[in-house]
Structures are given as structure tokens and as C-alpha cells.
Scaffold this motif. Structure first.
Motif, PDB file in Angstrom:
ATOM      1  N   SER A  50      26.722 -15.873  41.198  1.00 32.20           N
ATOM      2  CA  SER A  50      25.354 -16.001  40.730  1.00 32.20           C
ATOM      3  C   SER A  50      25.261 -17.188  39.790  1.00 32.20           C
ATOM      4  O   SER A  50      26.254 -17.615  39.196  1.00 32.20           O
ATOM      5  CB  SER A  50      24.933 -14.716  40.007  1.00 32.20           C
ATOM      6  OG  SER A  50      23.698 -14.872  39.350  1.00 32.20           O
ATOM      7  N   SER A  54      27.438 -12.259  35.728  1.00 38.53           N
ATOM      8  CA  SER A  54      27.229 -10.910  36.237  1.00 38.53           C
ATOM      9  C   SER A  54      28.368 -10.003  35.829  1.00 38.53           C
ATOM     10  O   SER A  54      29.504 -10.447  35.624  1.00 38.53           O
ATOM     11  CB  SER A  54      27.106 -10.930  37.768  1.00 38.53           C
ATOM     12  OG  SER A  54      26.076 -11.782  38.192  1.00 38.53           O
ATOM     13  N   ASP A  55      28.063  -8.718  35.772  1.00 40.55           N
ATOM     14  CA  ASP A  55      29.064  -7.691  35.537  1.00 40.55           C
ATOM     15  C   ASP A  55      29.468  -7.114  36.895  1.00 40.55           C
ATOM     16  O   ASP A  55      28.608  -6.801  37.718  1.00 40.55           O
ATOM     17  CB  ASP A  55      28.448  -6.621  34.636  1.00 40.55           C
ATOM     18  CG  ASP A  55      29.386  -5.465  34.335  1.00 40.55           C
ATOM     19  OD1 ASP A  55      30.519  -5.483  34.847  1.00 40.55           O
ATOM     20  OD2 ASP A  55      28.979  -4.565  33.593  1.00 40.55           O
ATOM     21  N   THR A  58      27.615  -4.045  38.100  1.00 46.56           N
ATOM     22  CA  THR A  58      26.194  -4.022  38.436  1.00 46.56           C
ATOM     23  C   THR A  58      25.816  -5.007  39.543  1.00 46.56           C
ATOM     24  O   THR A  58      24.649  -5.051  39.930  1.00 46.56           O
ATOM     25  CB  THR A  58      25.343  -4.343  37.190  1.00 46.56           C
ATOM     26  OG1 THR A  58      25.676  -5.665  36.712  1.00 46.56           O
ATOM     27  CG2 THR A  58      25.597  -3.326  36.092  1.00 46.56           C
ATOM     28  N   THR A  59      26.746  -5.766  40.062  1.00 45.63           N
ATOM     29  CA  THR A  59      26.417  -6.710  41.120  1.00 45.63           C
ATOM     30  C   THR A  59      26.446  -6.028  42.481  1.00 45.63           C
ATOM     31  O   THR A  59      27.260  -5.142  42.738  1.00 45.63           O
ATOM     32  CB  THR A  59      27.388  -7.902  41.116  1.00 45.63           C
ATOM     33  OG1 THR A  59      27.007  -8.827  42.148  1.00 45.63           O
ATOM     34  CG2 THR A  59      28.816  -7.458  41.389  1.00 45.63           C
ATOM     35  N   LYS A 394      17.458 -11.720  38.202  1.00 41.84           N
ATOM     36  CA  LYS A 394      18.127 -10.424  38.142  1.00 41.84           C
ATOM     37  C   LYS A 394      17.205  -9.441  37.435  1.00 41.84           C
ATOM     38  O   LYS A 394      16.709  -9.718  36.339  1.00 41.84           O
ATOM     39  CB  LYS A 394      19.449 -10.523  37.381  1.00 41.84           C
ATOM     40  CG  LYS A 394      20.564 -11.205  38.139  1.00 41.84           C
ATOM     41  CD  LYS A 394      21.841 -11.219  37.310  1.00 41.84           C
ATOM     42  CE  LYS A 394      22.988 -11.829  38.087  1.00 41.84           C
ATOM     43  NZ  LYS A 394      23.411 -10.987  39.205  1.00 41.84           N
ATOM     44  N   TYR A 402      19.765  -2.291  40.175  1.00 45.00           N
ATOM     45  CA  TYR A 402      19.825  -3.717  39.876  1.00 45.00           C
ATOM     46  C   TYR A 402      19.568  -4.510  41.158  1.00 45.00           C
ATOM     47  O   TYR A 402      20.067  -4.156  42.228  1.00 45.00           O
ATOM     48  CB  TYR A 402      21.193  -4.110  39.310  1.00 45.00           C
ATOM     49  CG  TYR A 402      21.562  -3.406  38.028  1.00 45.00           C
ATOM     50  CD1 TYR A 402      21.419  -4.034  36.797  1.00 45.00           C
ATOM     51  CD2 TYR A 402      22.070  -2.105  38.044  1.00 45.00           C
ATOM     52  CE1 TYR A 402      21.761  -3.396  35.614  1.00 45.00           C
ATOM     53  CE2 TYR A 402      22.411  -1.456  36.867  1.00 45.00           C
ATOM     54  CZ  TYR A 402      22.254  -2.103  35.658  1.00 45.00           C
ATOM     55  OH  TYR A 402      22.594  -1.466  34.497  1.00 45.00           O
ATOM     56  N   ASP A 404      19.568  -8.584  42.532  1.00 46.18           N
ATOM     57  CA  ASP A 404      19.781 -10.020  42.357  1.00 46.18           C
ATOM     58  C   ASP A 404      19.177 -10.708  43.584  1.00 46.18           C
ATOM     59  O   ASP A 404      19.557 -10.402  44.721  1.00 46.18           O
ATOM     60  CB  ASP A 404      21.277 -10.313  42.249  1.00 46.18           C
ATOM     61  CG  ASP A 404      21.571 -11.795  42.076  1.00 46.18           C
ATOM     62  OD1 ASP A 404      20.630 -12.582  41.931  1.00 46.18           O
ATOM     63  OD2 ASP A 404      22.761 -12.172  42.096  1.00 46.18           O
TER      64      ASP A 404
END
Length: 649
Positions: A50, A54-55, A58-59, A394, A402, A404
Motif C-alpha cells: 500500500s 499497513s498492519d 488488518t490488510t 483505507k 477494513y 483498502d
């Protein structure tokens, strides 16, 4: 560009909406009327998949991270070894040390993988397919390797059809630190690695150097009667500086230089030996970034510039074995300048808007003379430019859902414009430790300068295109002890560039499809014992010929066991198992399609901390001396033992 080369928006939108609706529905069913329990424990922060950090928790994209501890456990000196354990990724190398290494992500072609170092593009614009040969990429100053699978052109433009590999440099700890590692072993190999770093609140710098001298094996397989060993030398120097002159200003500079000298053979198979063919490679990469935090750091404008330089020379003179003559040189440059503005008004929403321009140049000279007579092919100073704009956002819903999403437009100076987009939703079900995820995206690859301007090139070539999607679930079975991951993926490729035997030039005629599954299982059975299992099933087909794509195994499995009974002793054993794969035998005309047998390889490594400053280590690669081939006619390493000492100053 004509409509023949456009990706159908209805098809893309339907896939994106379907995945998003499915994740939303599953979240609703899982949560019902329950209140959310807050954010789950954060995972690793990644910077590759990204324009926004990003974590991994959570992606929605399929991500693998090979961390510093995993690199140390396996005692990997080069990126090739560290990447072997990544699901969905396969590497084949032509011969031993320094031989050309091709990367296949989810069964796609090697040129569809974009390789980065701290965001610097490493792909070589002077090679035919613009791929990057990872054979010389050492790890002396690397903290982790991030692998994002699936089309990533929305983030990175061309060359990211199959995915992206990004190497992230180390960040210095506070104070002055240095280490020296010396290793020796089989094939008359000697490797020295040095690291020096300094860290403070406002400034840190990390520098590494690697020197490798290896006697090697025969690049052409010894089982075909080739006995001359092909040596390898590599000197790599890397550096990264980070600075924060004020609380609102940050900057960094990455620089890397590699010089390698590889002995090669004329070909694989019977009679492939050559006594004096040499391939010399010089690589230089650098990038500078600066960002400023405004409006209490909710708005962060940034700018960056990077430069990539490849210089290669392949020379062969007549010798006692062969009278062939080869004199070739290739040079490629990439300059990228970009800016972006990130807006993050809350933890629930962030977006980035940016633009960049990239110019590339290539020079090529090739001359050979042998059994089929002289041949020459060259071009000088060919250039292309790509101007790009992108937007990504996001969004989080109650810290459980979540999304993206992004769009990018690239305008190439030769073939025109191309728009790509990506949607990647993720749903967290805290009460069950479940993560539901998916992604759908489009990718493209611009024709290389060689494909456009060489004697077999075609200036009417259009970009290769693909659509890829995946769905998956990550499940924490026993909190902190056992977790599993399951992903199903599909990739569809159009307008693949291939050589036409009727016109003797390159054309956009091939179509291909890949699909499969990636399964992972991680356990921590005790404080001293942990395991990682990664299995990949990949089904590939060239839809023009209805045949499986070459050099891709259908099944790949790796099992890694790490055992640390005391704080001083740490060990790892890794078993990698591959099914058979197809290759072409060019000894006959037309080339005959043959099958290379499956195989399994076991590697072991162990280290012991003698004192705070001294550590000794040893490893054995291919413990059971398995004979196999990744590329028909080319050799692979047998059982090899290494040992050394690491000193911290």
C-alpha cells in the motif's frame, strides 16, 4: 489504446463488489448484535502492499514477512535462500552460485514480479523481459523481506502483475554497534559480513558489507559429463540513513552497490562446459525521501527520488574446449521522481494522493560467433517515460471491517495510457480469532525497451494485462500457540508477449491462467519449540497451447522447525518438498517438452552464544545430498557444510 486492450470494468466491479459484500455479510453474521471489543493485537507493520503503512492484522492482501530472526535462524546470506519458504513463490536458478535466478509468484512469469529495496525499483530495463536477477542480492543490512502476492500495479505501476518483493533495511539501535561474521565451508567458499550502526533520537545510520568467494560447481550439470567448476565472487555494500531534524520533518537515504563476477558455461546439458566465460555485473541503487507533518501531522506531504543503474558484461573467448566467441554488454538506468500527500484525520480513515514520473534508458550490444555463424544485435540510447497519478484510501468500520481501495493511471510515452485498480477488504471477528479477507486487482506490464527496439522487437506491442483475485481466512486456533491460514487465488493473463516463429518478431498472442491454494500452519508448542508449515498448490495453463507453464511445480511444501532449549543455543531444520515440473529440451528441434522429477531438500542450522560478544554457528544445506534439477541440464548444489564465528564489538 484500443478497446481490445482494456480490462472490462463490469467484470472487475462485479468481483470487487462480490468480495466486499461477502466479507460484510460474514462480519454481520459473526457479530450479530454484539458490541465490538476493540482492536485486536497489532501485527507487523508492512510498507509494501500500500502507499499507506499497513498492519498485517488488518490488510486484505496476501502478505508474507520473512523477519530478521528467521533470516538469522536459517543463516541466509542471500535473498534466494530466505525466500524459499514463502508460500506462492518459487525460485529456479540456472546452475550454482551466481546463476540466473527466476522468480515465479503464483505461477506468473518472472518478469511479473517487481523487486524493491526500501522502495527502489531493482528490475533491469536492459534485459529482454525487464526482470531482476536475485542471484546477487545479499542480506547484510536487511531487517525483513515483505512479499505481497497478487496484482499490485495500482500501487507500483508496471512489472507488478504477479506481486512485489520489498527488502527493508535495518534501523539502527541507540548507540554504536558493530558485528563481524566470518564463514567458510564447502566448494571452497569464504564469506565475510560486517555491520556498523549508530542510532540516536534525531539520526541513525546502518551500514553493511558482504564479500563472498566461492569455488562453485559446474553450471552445466555434472551428471551430463561437465566437470569444470564455475566460481563466483560478490562484493556488496549497503547503507541507510534516517534523520529527524525536527519533530515534524523526517527523511531517509538508501544506497546499495554490488559487484559480482560469475563463471558460466555455454549451455546446460552435454558439452555445456566452458573454461573462461565470465559474467560481470555491477548494480547501483539509491533513493532519498523527505516528509513533513502538518496540521498536527494529520496531513503529510512527501517527496522522493530514486536512481537504478545496471551494467552487465558477458564475455567468452575460444579455449581448449570451445571455439565459440561471445562479446556482449548491457546497461540500464531508471530515474523516478515522485510526490504524495497523506491525509489521516482519524484512526478510521486515511488516504493518499500522489504523482510520479519515471524515465528509463537501455543500451545493448551483443555479438556471437560459433557453429551457426556470426550474429549481432544491438541498440543504443533507447528511452521511455511513464507519468503516473494514483489515489488510495483505507477505511475502517468499528475496528472490525477494513477496506483498502485504490486507482492508478500510468501514461507511457510509447504505448499510451493504462488504468488499474485494487480493492482489498478484511473482516476481524475478535470473539473467534478469525480474519476473513480478500482482494481483487488489475495489473499490467509495459513492453521492455529490448522487446520494442531489438532486431526481434516490435514497436506495436501492447502491455501485458492481468486480473487477479483471492479470498482467504486466517484463524487463531489457540491464542499465541497455533494459527492457520488458507487462501484460494486465480490470475488471468492476456496479451502475453511471445516470439512468433512465422514472423521472427515478438507479438501479443499468448493467454495464461493460474489458480491454486496457499495453506499455512504456525505453532508454538512450547517456549523452546516452534514450527512453520507452508503448502502451495499451483495449477497453470497456457491457454494458447493448453499446456502447463514451464518450470512451475504444482505442489510445494516447506516445514520449518526451530528449537531453542537454552538462551545460548538455537537451531533450525527445514524440509522443502517439490513435485515435478516441465521444461523444454533444446537438444532436439523442435524443442521437446520433458518432465523434471520432484525432490525434497533438508537444511539444518545451529548457533551457540559463547559469550556476550562471541557466537559460533554451523549449517548443512541439502543434508542428504539429493540430486535434482530446477532447469534442464543445469547443476544444483549437493550436500554442503559451513561454519563460522560472529563477533559483536
Amino acid at each position: 489504446m484500443t478497446s481490445r486492450h482494456a480490462i472490462s470494468p463490469p467484470k472487475m466491479n462485479f468481483a470487487a463488489v462480490t468480495i466486499g459484500m461477502a466479507c460484510s455479510l460474514l462480519c454481520e453474521l459473526a457479530y450479530g448484535e454484539q458490541p465490538t471489543s476493540g482492536s485486536s493485537e497489532l501485527g507487523t507493520i508492512i510498507v509494501t502492499g500500500s502507499q499507506l503503512p499497513s498492519d498485517t492484522e488488518t490488510t486484505g492482501s496476501s502478505v508474507s514477512v520473512v523477519g530478521e530472526q528467521e533470516i538469522e535462524d536459517g543463516q541466509y546470506r542471500n535473498a534466494l535462500g530466505a525466500l524459499q519458504q514463502v508460500p506462492g513463490l518459487d525460485i529456479v536458478q540456472s546452475g550454482g552460485f551466481g546463476g540466473n535466478a527466476s522468480i515465479f509468484l503464483r505461477g506468473g512469469n518472472s518478469e511479473g514480479t517487481l523487486v524493491l529495496l526500501d522502495g527502489i525499483e531493482l528490475n533491469n530495463p536492459a534485459t529482454t523481459n525487464r526482470a531482476y536477477n536475485m542471484a546477487n542480492l545479499t542480506l547484510e543490512n536487511i531487517e525483513r523481506i515483505e512479499v505481497i502476492r497478487g496484482p499490485q500495479s495500482t500501487i507500483y505501476g508496471s512489472d507488478a502483475m504477479g506481486g512485489v518483493i520489498n527488502l527493508v533495511s535495518k534501523k539502527a539501535q541507540e548507540g554504536v554497534h558493530s558485528t563481524v561474521t566470518s564463514e567458510a565451508g564447502s566448494y571452497n567458499s569464504f564469506t565475510q559480513v560486517g555491520n556498523l550502526s549508530y542510532g540516536s533520537k534525531r539520526f541513525d545510520v546502518s551500514t553493511g558489507i558482504t564479500r563472498q568467494d566461492i569455488g562453485g560447481i559446474s553450471a552445466a550439470s555434472a551428471s551430463d559429463g561437465n566437470s569444470e567448476h564455475d566460481g563466483y565472487e560478490n562484493t556488496s555494500l549497503s547503507n541507510r540513513m534516517r534523520f529527524t531534524p525536527t519533530d515534524n520533518v523526517e527523511g531517509s537515504v538508501t544506497t546499495r552497490y554490488t559487484h559480482s563476477n560469475t563463471s558460466l558455461d555455454n549451455m546446460g546439458g552435454v558439452g555445456g562446459d566452458d573454461l573462461n566465460r565470465r559474467f560481470r555485473n555491477n548494480e547501483f541503487f539509491t533513493r532519498g525521501d523527505v516528509s513533513v507533518g502538518l496540521l498536527d501531522k494529520t496531513l503529510t506531504p512527501a517527496a522522493y527520488v530514486s536512481y537504478t543503474r545496471h551494467s552487465l558484461k558477458d564475455v567468452n573467448s575460444p579455449d581448449a574446449i570451445s571455439s565459440d566467441i561471445l562479446d556482449s554488454s548491457f546497461g540500464g538506468d531508471i530515474v523516478t521522481v515522485g510526490s504524495r500527500a497523506t491525509w489521516k484525520p482519524s484512526e478510521m480513515f486515511s488516504s493518499v494522493l500522489g504523482a510520479e514520473t519515471q524515465g528509463e534508458r537501455a543500451d545493448s550490444y551483443y555479438f556471437s560467433d560459433g557453429a551457426y555463424g556470426p550474429y549481432q544485435d544491438d541498440f543504443y540510447g533507447q528511452e521511455a517515460r511513464t507519468n503516473s497519478g494514483f489515489y488510495e484510501t483505507k477505511t475502517a468500520l468499528d475496528k472490525s471491517f477494513y477496506v483498502d481501495a485504490g486507482v492508478r493511471h500510468d501514461n507511457h510515452s510509447i504505448f499510451g495510457g493504462k488504468t488499474t485498480y485494487k480493492v482489498a477488504p478484511a473482516c476481524l471477528v475478535d470473539s473467534t480469532g478469525t480474519k476473513l479477507r480478500g482482494s481483487v486487482g488489475t495489473g499490467f506490464k509495459a513492453p521492455s525497451l529490448v522487446q520494442l527496439y531489438s532486431s526481434f522487437g516490435n514497436r506495436d506491442l501492447q502491455p501485458e494485462r492481468n486480473v487477479g483475485w483471492d479470498v482467504g481466512v486466517d484463524q487463531d486456533l489457540i491464542k499465541g500457540r497455533v494459527s492457520t491460514s488458507l487462501t484460494y487465488f486465480e490470475m488471468n493473463y492476456d496479451d502475453l508477449v511471445t516470439f512468433s516463429p512465422s514472423t521472427f518478431v515478438l507479438e501479443n498472442i499468448d493467454k495464461a491462467k493460474t489458480r491454486g491454494a496457499e495453506i499455512g500452519l504456525t505453532t508454538r508448542l512450547s517456549e523452546s519449540l516452534s514450527t512453520r508449515l507452508a503448502y502451495t498448490y499451483t495449477d497453470t495453463v497456457n491457454e494458447t497451447t493448453s499446456e502447463a507453464l514451464l518450470r512451475r511445480p504444482k505442489n510445494k511444501n516447506s516445514l520449518t522447525v526451530v528449537y531453542q532449549p537454552t538462551s545460548r543455543f538455537r537451531s533450525q531444520i527445514q524440509w522443502r518438498l517439490y513435485s515435478s515440473r516441465f521444461d523444454n529440451d533444446f537438444a532436439s528441434y523442435p524443442p521437446e517438452r520433458v518432465s523434471l522429477g520432484g525432490y525434497g531438500v533438508v537444511d539444518v542450522a545451529a548457533s551457540y552464544q559463547i559469550s556476550q560478544r562471541f557466537e559460533i554457528f554451523t549449517r548443512v544445506d541439502n543434508l542428504f545430498d539429493k540430486e535434482y534439477q530446477e532447469v534442464l541440464g543445469y547443476g544444483t548444489l549437493g550436500a554442503a557444510a559451513y561454519g563460522g564465528i560472529k563477533m559483536s564489538l
